[in-house]
Design a protein around this motif. Structure first.
Motif, short mmCIF file in Angstrom:
data_model
loop_
_atom_site.label_atom_id
_atom_site.label_comp_id
_atom_site.label_asym_id
_atom_site.label_seq_id
_atom_site.Cartn_x
_atom_site.Cartn_y
_atom_site.Cartn_z
N ALA A 73 -12.08 -9.50 10.39
CA ALA A 73 -11.64 -8.86 10.18
C ALA A 73 -12.78 -7.73 9.81
O ALA A 73 -13.93 -8.15 9.75
N GLU A 130 -4.86 -13.58 3.45
CA GLU A 130 -3.49 -13.65 4.26
C GLU A 130 -4.27 -14.21 5.92
O GLU A 130 -2.75 -14.64 6.12
N HIS A 131 -5.21 -14.22 5.90
CA HIS A 131 -5.47 -14.96 8.00
C HIS A 131 -5.15 -16.56 7.18
O HIS A 131 -4.82 -17.76 7.68
N LYS A 173 -8.34 -10.15 3.53
CA LYS A 173 -7.47 -10.53 4.26
C LYS A 173 -8.18 -11.88 4.40
O LYS A 173 -7.08 -12.38 5.36
#
Length: 275
Positions: free
Chosen positions: A82, A212-213, A209
């Protein structure tokens, strides 16, 4: 307390001691956490290329958050998960504004550092650390004029930073840049600098981020930091730890305080909260 799945720690003033060394206590604690399945994530204002080798060579580092959160980097697969970059037009606008003050400035773009040649030749006069003077000398590529370079390349900027010898001016610019320019996050990591990222390019957002990954939440994250650019990740993490050497505002953003960076405070926090 949720199970810790990620330990995200700043480097300068946090994981590394005042001589930029990784103590054996910190190294051993990180290894123990990694052996327990916890992701160890350097979270820094630096680009990946200038993270100290003693950290980059740790065999259990799979991810790094760099440039104050502008990039989430997958180390093993050499790819970006990201990114949040400052539009080059805005970077040029900010640099033009900074031209009116006694500062020097540079930027990170595509994992490299760039600086107007005339500024690079005198940047040592604006720094209080021989260590960082060496980093500038070895990691910044000189260009004839940085604003013109950015306008030619037309690519986003990961971070813009300025250095000044005047502490009153530094304090003014840190506040004025936030008020004058929309869509930016302004922070500082060193006693003589200011740093400008995209408003979404901060350490806390980058950690979200990464969560989330990896399929976890910020409640599963322990963050450790000492600088103003660590505040967003301290506020968002399930377990947030400020170093004893942190500024009062940074300590106020954290739930806990550990020992200072010369006392292996990171190791102290890992032992307390992860085992």
């Amino acid at each position: 307390m949720e199970k810790i799945k990620i330990i995200a720690m700043d480097l300068d003033g946090t994981l590394l001691d005042s001589e930029k060394r990784l103590s054996e206590e910190n190294r051993a604690a990180l290894q123990r956490a990694a052996d327990a399945g916890i992701e160890i994530v350097p979270t820094t204002g630096r680009i990946y290329a200038i993270i100290p080798e003693v950290v980059r060579q740790l065999p259990f580092i799979n991810y790094a958050i760099t440039v104050n959160g502008a990039e989430v980097y997958d180390v093993k697969n050499d790819c970006v998960i990201a990114k949040n970059e400052l539009p080059y037009e805005k970077a040029v606008e900010i640099m033009a504004y900074l031209d009116g003050f006694d500062v020097v400035y540079d930027c990170y773009q595509n994992g490299g550092g760039y600086m107007t040649k005339a500024y690079l030749e005198k940047v040592e006069d604006y720094l209080t650390s021989a260590y960082f003077a060496e980093i500038y000398a070895t990691s910044r590529k000189p260009v004839p004029e940085l604003k013109a370079y950015l306008l030619e390349k037309k690519q986003g900027v990961q971070k813009l930073q300025f250095c000044t010898k005047d502490q009153t001016l530094r304090a003014f610019l840190l506040e004025d840049l936030k008020n004058r320019f929309d869509g930016v996050a302004v922070s500082t990591a060193l006693p003589y600098n200011g740093e400008v990222n995209d408003e979404n390019g901060h350490k806390g957002g980058a950690l979200q981020k990464l969560c989330e990954h990896l399929g976890c939440t910020m409640e599963n994250v322990m963050t450790l930091g000492d600088g103003y650019n660590d505040i967003t990740m301290l506020r968002l993490a399930g377990v947030s730890v400020a170093m004893e050497n942190a500024a009062p505002e940074v300590k106020a953003a954290a739930k806990y305080v550990t020992g200072n960076n010369d006392e292996s405070g990171v190791a102290q926090a890992i032992e307390k909260f992860c085992f």
